[in-house]
Enzyme design. Structure first.
Site, short mmCIF file in Angstrom:
data_model
loop_
_atom_site.label_atom_id
_atom_site.label_comp_id
_atom_site.label_asym_id
_atom_site.label_seq_id
_atom_site.Cartn_x
_atom_site.Cartn_y
_atom_site.Cartn_z
N SER A 159 28.55 -15.57 -12.89
CA SER A 159 28.91 -16.08 -11.57
C SER A 159 28.92 -14.91 -10.62
O SER A 159 29.27 -13.78 -11.00
CB SER A 159 30.27 -16.78 -11.61
OG SER A 159 31.29 -15.87 -11.30
N GLU A 160 28.55 -15.14 -9.39
CA GLU A 160 28.36 -14.03 -8.46
C GLU A 160 29.67 -13.31 -8.14
O GLU A 160 29.67 -12.18 -7.71
CB GLU A 160 27.70 -14.52 -7.19
CG GLU A 160 28.50 -15.57 -6.47
CD GLU A 160 27.66 -16.31 -5.45
OE1 GLU A 160 26.43 -16.15 -5.47
OE2 GLU A 160 28.24 -17.03 -4.64
N ILE A 161 30.81 -13.98 -8.35
CA ILE A 161 32.06 -13.29 -8.03
C ILE A 161 32.48 -12.33 -9.13
O ILE A 161 33.43 -11.58 -8.97
CB ILE A 161 33.21 -14.26 -7.75
CG1 ILE A 161 33.49 -15.15 -8.94
CG2 ILE A 161 32.93 -15.07 -6.53
CD1 ILE A 161 34.87 -15.73 -8.91
#
Lengths: 167, 101
Positions: A42-44
């Site tokens: 996930s990009e976070i």
């Protein structure tokens, strides 16, 4: 249907960068069906997420337990994406042209736009650096254009080869 | 000889000299989640998202959930025990880290 078609784009064992919304659901489906060894990022900053329930968003706490690493956005876009480790990234688009260039910036002239869109976010990085990019969007005559109003995320720019896209 | 049990210093968010006060606020981030304590309240967030769309419904939300409750305890009582119990986090501990040398 779009979810299933998107899920099929994930091959087993691939490193997948999932964004918000539909690709999240598709990645979840893929991991539970034909691609159990896929590595979901996930990009976070969650690496190898193994959620036990369908995540509501990339910030859902169910992505954390079982994951391999909790790093940051800078790590995911830095040493992972820029390091060339991402096999496939999923993006949405407001407009897409025949070379796969994506527009999520403006509809109309850049300096006098008809509509302001959300902008690139991480999309440009993903389109530029993932080994493969899958664009997930509802198609339409106004969305599949000859030339996008603004190239937010590059496809093949003015090149020749075709790009996979979901509709 | 006394031994001090260390907190996991990799999880420290702020050092002490920056902190002015520590306040205990159960479910303080409701309707968002807090890892290890409570899950997100999706139902509440969706309800708020709907009410946020127009000014009159947003005012209604504020009247009911912000101005209409006296304090945090009243807010929690309004949410009710059943909902809070459902949101309460399960266990997912990782193994302790050895900082010895």
């Amino acid at each position: 249907m779009m979810v299933v078609a998107t899920a099929r784009e994930i091959k087993d064992g691939e490193v997948v960068l999932i964004g918000v919304g539909l690709p999240l659901v598709a990645a979840f489906l893929a991991k539970r069906t034909h691609a159990p060894n896929a590595i979901l990022l996930s990009e976070i900053g969650v690496v190898d997420a193994r959620p036990k329930r369908l995540p509501f968003a990339v910030t859902d706490p169910c992505l954390i337990p079982g994951a391999a690493m909790a790093c940051s956005l800078y790590d995911v876009f830095g040493f992972i994406l820029q390091g060339g480790y991402v096999d496939v990234g999923f993006l949405g688009a407001a407009q897409v042209d025949k070379y796969g260039n994506i527009n999520t910036t403006v509809i109309g002239d850049y300096f006098k736009p008809k509509v302001y869109l959300s902008g690139s976010g991480g999309a440009n990085d993903i389109a530029s650096l993932a080994k493969r990019t899958v664009i997930v969007m509802r198609q339409g005559k106004k969305r599949f254009v000859e030339k996008v109003d603004y190239i937010t995320s590059p496809g093949h720019l003015t090149g020749y080869s075709s790009r996979e896209k979901q509709a | 000889m006394t031994r001090k049990l260390l907190g996991n210093l990799n999880r420290t968010v702020f050092p002490g000299f920056i902190v002015d006060a520590v306040i205990e606020l159960p479910f303080g981030q409701h309707p968002w989640h807090k890892e290890g304590y409570y899950d997100m309240d999706l139902e509440f967030r969706n309800m708020y998202a709907k009410m946020e769309e127009r000014e009159e419904t947003l005012r209604k939300f504020f009247d009911e959930w912000v101005y209409g409750v006296e304090d945090h305890v009243a807010y929690l009582n309004k949410l009710g025990f059943e909902r809070l119990w459902r949101l309460k986090a399960k266990h997912a501990y990782c193994y302790p880290v050895n900082y010895g040398y």
